[in-house]
Design an enzyme around this catalytic site. Structure first.
Site, PDB file in Angstrom:
ATOM      1  N   ARG A   1      25.904 -11.299 -41.771  1.00 21.67           N
ATOM      2  CA  ARG A   1      26.568 -10.552 -40.684  1.00 21.67           C
ATOM      3  C   ARG A   1      27.919  -9.965 -41.099  1.00 21.67           C
ATOM      4  NH1 ARG A   1      24.565 -14.989 -38.357  1.00 21.67           N
ATOM      5  NH2 ARG A   1      22.611 -14.671 -37.248  1.00 21.67           N
TER       6      ARG A   1
ATOM      7  N   LYS B   1      31.629   4.398 -43.087  1.00 21.83           N
ATOM      8  CA  LYS B   1      30.200   4.623 -42.819  1.00 21.83           C
ATOM      9  C   LYS B   1      29.413   4.140 -44.025  1.00 21.83           C
ATOM     10  CE  LYS B   1      29.944   8.852 -40.119  1.00 21.83           C
ATOM     11  NZ  LYS B   1      29.297  10.171 -40.167  1.00 21.83           N
TER      12      LYS B   1
ATOM     13  N   GLU C   1      34.189  19.618 -50.727  1.00 19.56           N
ATOM     14  CA  GLU C   1      34.523  18.751 -49.581  1.00 19.56           C
ATOM     15  C   GLU C   1      36.044  18.696 -49.379  1.00 19.56           C
ATOM     16  OE1 GLU C   1      32.647  17.309 -47.318  1.00 19.56           O
ATOM     17  OE2 GLU C   1      30.687  16.862 -48.183  1.00 19.56           O
TER      18      GLU C   1
ATOM     19  N   LYS D   1      40.966  13.136 -43.665  1.00 17.55           N
ATOM     20  CA  LYS D   1      39.859  12.326 -43.141  1.00 17.55           C
ATOM     21  C   LYS D   1      40.397  11.093 -42.406  1.00 17.55           C
ATOM     22  CE  LYS D   1      35.328  10.456 -43.889  1.00 17.55           C
ATOM     23  NZ  LYS D   1      34.144  10.281 -44.714  1.00 17.55           N
TER      24      LYS D   1
ATOM     25  N   GLU E   1      32.816   7.894 -34.581  1.00 18.13           N
ATOM     26  CA  GLU E   1      32.233   9.222 -34.388  1.00 18.13           C
ATOM     27  C   GLU E   1      31.742   9.445 -32.959  1.00 18.13           C
ATOM     28  OE1 GLU E   1      30.249  10.753 -37.809  1.00 18.13           O
ATOM     29  OE2 GLU E   1      29.160  12.219 -36.632  1.00 18.13           O
TER      30      GLU E   1
ATOM     31  N   ARG F   1      35.544  13.055 -34.669  1.00 16.92           N
ATOM     32  CA  ARG F   1      35.115  12.914 -36.069  1.00 16.92           C
ATOM     33  C   ARG F   1      34.075  13.972 -36.449  1.00 16.92           C
ATOM     34  NH1 ARG F   1      34.219   7.078 -39.186  1.00 16.92           N
ATOM     35  NH2 ARG F   1      33.422   7.973 -41.102  1.00 16.92           N
TER      36      ARG F   1
ATOM     37  N   ASN G   1      32.206  17.641 -39.941  1.00 15.74           N
ATOM     38  CA  ASN G   1      30.925  18.275 -40.280  1.00 15.74           C
ATOM     39  C   ASN G   1      31.042  19.770 -40.540  1.00 15.74           C
ATOM     40  OD1 ASN G   1      29.269  16.066 -40.265  1.00 15.74           O
ATOM     41  ND2 ASN G   1      28.980  16.128 -38.050  1.00 15.74           N
TER      42      ASN G   1
ATOM     43  N   HIS H   1      28.524  21.622 -42.644  1.00 17.98           N
ATOM     44  CA  HIS H   1      27.384  20.726 -42.867  1.00 17.98           C
ATOM     45  C   HIS H   1      26.127  21.124 -42.103  1.00 17.98           C
ATOM     46  CE1 HIS H   1      30.316  18.359 -44.943  1.00 17.98           C
ATOM     47  NE2 HIS H   1      29.424  17.443 -45.258  1.00 17.98           N
TER      48      HIS H   1
ATOM     49  N   HIS I   1      23.345  20.954 -44.645  1.00 17.35           N
ATOM     50  CA  HIS I   1      22.211  20.015 -44.580  1.00 17.35           C
ATOM     51  C   HIS I   1      20.885  20.765 -44.578  1.00 17.35           C
ATOM     52  CE1 HIS I   1      24.826  16.642 -42.646  1.00 17.35           C
ATOM     53  NE2 HIS I   1      24.750  16.499 -43.954  1.00 17.35           N
TER      54      HIS I   1
ATOM     55  N   HIS J   1      25.279  18.121 -52.901  1.00 13.26           N
ATOM     56  CA  HIS J   1      25.694  18.127 -51.504  1.00 13.26           C
ATOM     57  C   HIS J   1      26.882  19.083 -51.300  1.00 13.26           C
ATOM     58  CE1 HIS J   1      26.610  16.782 -47.509  1.00 13.26           C
ATOM     59  NE2 HIS J   1      27.825  16.425 -47.886  1.00 13.26           N
TER      60      HIS J   1
HETATM   61  N1  LIG Z   1      29.706   7.185 -46.196  1.00 13.49           N
HETATM   62  C1  LIG Z   1      30.146   8.399 -46.003  1.00 13.49           C
HETATM   63  O1  LIG Z   1      30.986   8.662 -45.138  1.00 13.49           O
HETATM   64  C2  LIG Z   1      29.627   9.490 -46.879  1.00 13.49           C
HETATM   65  C3  LIG Z   1      30.268  10.736 -46.900  1.00 13.49           C
HETATM   66  C4  LIG Z   1      29.810  11.703 -47.780  1.00 13.49           C
HETATM   67  C5  LIG Z   1      28.732  11.437 -48.616  1.00 13.49           C
HETATM   68  N2  LIG Z   1      28.125  10.222 -48.556  1.00 13.49           N
HETATM   69  C6  LIG Z   1      26.992   9.905 -49.438  1.00 13.49           C
HETATM   70  O2  LIG Z   1      27.426   9.967 -50.778  1.00 13.49           O
HETATM   71  C7  LIG Z   1      26.299  10.230 -51.604  1.00 13.49           C
HETATM   72  C8  LIG Z   1      26.671  11.249 -52.664  1.00 13.49           C
HETATM   73  O3  LIG Z   1      27.687  10.716 -53.459  1.00 13.49           O
HETATM   74  P1  LIG Z   1      27.995  11.273 -54.920  1.00 13.49           P
HETATM   75  O4  LIG Z   1      28.095  12.741 -54.877  1.00 13.49           O
HETATM   76  O5  LIG Z   1      29.138  10.480 -55.449  1.00 13.49           O
HETATM   77  O6  LIG Z   1      26.636  10.998 -55.686  1.00 13.49           O
HETATM   78  P2  LIG Z   1      26.126   9.837 -56.675  1.00 13.49           P
HETATM   79  O7  LIG Z   1      26.629   8.532 -56.288  1.00 13.49           O
HETATM   80  O8  LIG Z   1      24.648  10.024 -56.782  1.00 13.49           O
HETATM   81  O9  LIG Z   1      26.787  10.255 -58.067  1.00 13.49           O
HETATM   82  C9  LIG Z   1      26.476  11.499 -58.651  1.00 13.49           C
HETATM   83  C10 LIG Z   1      26.152  11.346 -60.141  1.00 13.49           C
HETATM   84  O10 LIG Z   1      27.358  11.109 -60.850  1.00 13.49           O
HETATM   85  C11 LIG Z   1      27.191  10.029 -61.775  1.00 13.49           C
HETATM   86  N3  LIG Z   1      28.518   9.441 -61.937  1.00 13.49           N
HETATM   87  C12 LIG Z   1      29.217   8.698 -61.036  1.00 13.49           C
HETATM   88  N4  LIG Z   1      30.458   8.459 -61.503  1.00 13.49           N
HETATM   89  C13 LIG Z   1      30.535   9.045 -62.730  1.00 13.49           C
HETATM   90  C14 LIG Z   1      31.565   9.172 -63.694  1.00 13.49           C
HETATM   91  N5  LIG Z   1      32.795   8.686 -63.480  1.00 13.49           N
HETATM   92  N6  LIG Z   1      31.283   9.843 -64.830  1.00 13.49           N
HETATM   93  C15 LIG Z   1      30.061  10.400 -65.044  1.00 13.49           C
HETATM   94  N7  LIG Z   1      29.061  10.336 -64.164  1.00 13.49           N
HETATM   95  C16 LIG Z   1      29.298   9.660 -63.009  1.00 13.49           C
HETATM   96  C17 LIG Z   1      26.170   9.150 -61.127  1.00 13.49           C
HETATM   97  O11 LIG Z   1      25.519   8.379 -62.102  1.00 13.49           O
HETATM   98  C18 LIG Z   1      25.235  10.175 -60.474  1.00 13.49           C
HETATM   99  O12 LIG Z   1      24.291  10.622 -61.402  1.00 13.49           O
HETATM  100  C19 LIG Z   1      25.182  10.683 -50.678  1.00 13.49           C
HETATM  101  O13 LIG Z   1      24.219   9.683 -50.574  1.00 13.49           O
HETATM  102  C20 LIG Z   1      25.873  10.900 -49.353  1.00 13.49           C
HETATM  103  O14 LIG Z   1      25.021  10.640 -48.252  1.00 13.49           O
HETATM  104  C21 LIG Z   1      28.560   9.256 -47.719  1.00 13.49           C
HETATM  105 ZN   LIG Z   2      29.613  16.061 -46.831  1.00 11.20          ZN
END
Ligand SMILES: NC(=O)c1ccc[n+]([C@@H]2O[C@H](COP(=O)([O-])OP(=O)(O)OC[C@H]3O[C@@H](n4cnc5c(N)ncnc54)[C@H](O)[C@@H]3O)[C@@H](O)[C@H]2O)c1
Ligand SMILES: [Zn+2]
Length: 365
Positions: free
Chosen positions: A119, A141, A183, A225, A235, A239, A243, A246, A250, A263
């Site tokens: 939990r 999130k 972003e 943010k 949200e 919040r 978006n 987005h 999306h 993304h």
């Molecule tokens: N929680 C939230 O509020 C929120 C907000 C925005 C996005 N997200 C989520 O985040 C995710 C996308 O995150 P992301 O863009 O970081 O993608 P990711 O975690 O898939 O990383 C992208 C790529 O970069 C590589 N990588 C990571 N760090 C590295 C480094 N220092 N050097 C070399 N390669 C590296 C990883 O191996 C991967 O191949 C999505 O799932 C999205 O839904 C969440």
């Molecule tokens: Zn985003």
């Protein structure tokens, strides 16, 4: 080091931003020392940077490690199980500590694993992508994807600290760096003209972006943010402005099965589209539209949109949760630094925005 505090009453926490911060983990995480700890990362990130984190964490106390494959398609139940199995195997109790070390995928997965294990156990984020530093590591999130929809299963679970060590970005592929930069630019358009201008002045395609400028951009985007999350943690309203870009973003990701765009690239296109709809309605001055679109382009090339059928994109926008009486909801920029949510956008306006996006493609090559 830049420090930002996220003020959420009992869920408050600091965000530290700088270069080489990982070597100071024992100091930065001193209040959490001595807890049984599990670090979650991916094989790729661990191979690149694990040894530095390992050396530093060892000084905090004993820990075990679990690696899960990153990439959006692995943000699923199987990875969640692997992480929580590792918690059980390590004997992690309610007084344990979980550390997420990786991009947004590792962060979302790990946060959700921590939120639902016993939990809720406390966790710390060490983001390694720009997108994770400016966006996913802030705001609490967490979640995983369902085969039918992204981020369908999740929880709000604020970390105890975020340590954004921008030195990790030195190994990040340029495309991933740009993905986060769109972003950050979005945050500038929402609420920070200075950040917008900084992104405008960054080197084209972000080649040779200086350390100080990267740190300042991360800090400013986090501040935007944080300011919004502090007012609307779960949200319920405000919040939603995060978006911006987005709704179309999306849709572009989903019609291309998440294979064509990162993304951020999709959000970059979405920013241009939203700015056009605002301009067409007379809400955003022409010069401001030109500036937003030119700055999106300045950050670098994005995969094309012209060969995607507009009807497919419109259908995808319509499937999104933001539809009311057949009208679509968009966050629209009113100026650089100010946005408003509009829930009466017609399909014709979106079609027109898609035409403008297509017509701008030529500038990107
Ligand atoms: N929680 C939230 O509020 C929120 C907000 C925005 C996005 N997200 C989520 O985040 C995710 C996308 O995150 P992301 O863009 O970081 O993608 P990711 O975690 O898939 O990383 C992208 C790529 O970069 C590589 N990588 C990571 N760090 C590295 C480094 N220092 N050097 C070399 N390669 C590296 C990883 O191996 C991967 O191949 C999505 O799932 C999205 O839904 C969440
Ligand atoms: Zn985003």
């Amino acid at each position: 080091m830049i420090e930002i505090s996220v003020d959420l009453g009992p869920n408050s926490y600091p965000i530290a931003i700088g270069h080489g911060l990982v070597s100071s983990l024992p100091r930065l995480l001193a209040p959490l020392a001595g807890r049984r700890t599990v670090v979650v990362s991916s094989p790729h990130v661990w191979a690149l940077h694990g040894s530095r984190v390992e050396k530093s964490l060892q000084r905090l106390g004993p820990f075990t490690r679990v690696l899960v494959p990153d990439g959006e398609r692995n943000k699923n139940r199987r990875s969640l199980n692997a992480i929580q199995d590792a918690f059980v195997k390590a004997g992690l109790g309610r007084d344990g500590l979980v550390v997420a070390f990786g991009g947004g995928v590792v962060g979302d997965l790990t946060g959700f694993a921590a939120a639902t294990y016993m939990r809720g156990v406390i966790w710390v984020q060490i983001p390694t992508t720009l997108l994770a530093m400016v966006d996913s590591s802030v705001g609490g999130k967490t979640g995983i994807n369902h085969p039918r929809a992204k981020n369908l299963i999740g929880a709000f679970h604020q970390p105890k600290a975020v340590i954004a060590d921008c030195a990790f970005l030195e190994t990040l592929p340029a495309r991933q760096l740009r993905s986060g930069a769109y972003e950050a630019l979005k945050c500038g358009v929402i609420a920070d003209r200075g950040l917008f201008q900084a992104m405008r002045k960054a080197p084209a395609g972000l080649r040779g972006w200086s350390r100080t400028d990267v740190e300042n951009a991360v800090a400013s985007a986090c501040e935007v943010k944080v300011g919004i999350v502090e007012k609307d943690e779960r949200e319920d309203g405000l919040r939603r402005v995060l978006n911006l870009g987005h709704t179309l973003g999306h849709a572009l990701e989903s019609v291309t099965a998440y294979r064509r765009f990162t993304h951020g690239e999709a959000v970059g296109w979405g920013l241009v589209g939203a700015a056009w709809i605002a301009r067409r309605r007379g809400l955003l001055p022409d010069e401001a539209f030109d500036l937003v679109a030119a700055t999106v382009d300045h950050l670098g090339p994005r995969p094309r949109v012209s060969d995607i059928r507009s009807q497919a994109i419109l259908d995808a926008v319509g499937r999104d949760k933001k539809v009311k009486n057949g009208r679509l909801t968009f966050v629209l920029p009113l100026s650089i630094g100010r946005v408003a949510v509009h829930d009466d956008i017609g399909r014709g306006e979106v079609r027109d925005a898609l035409k403008v996006m297509t017509s701008r493609e030529a500038r990107l090559t």
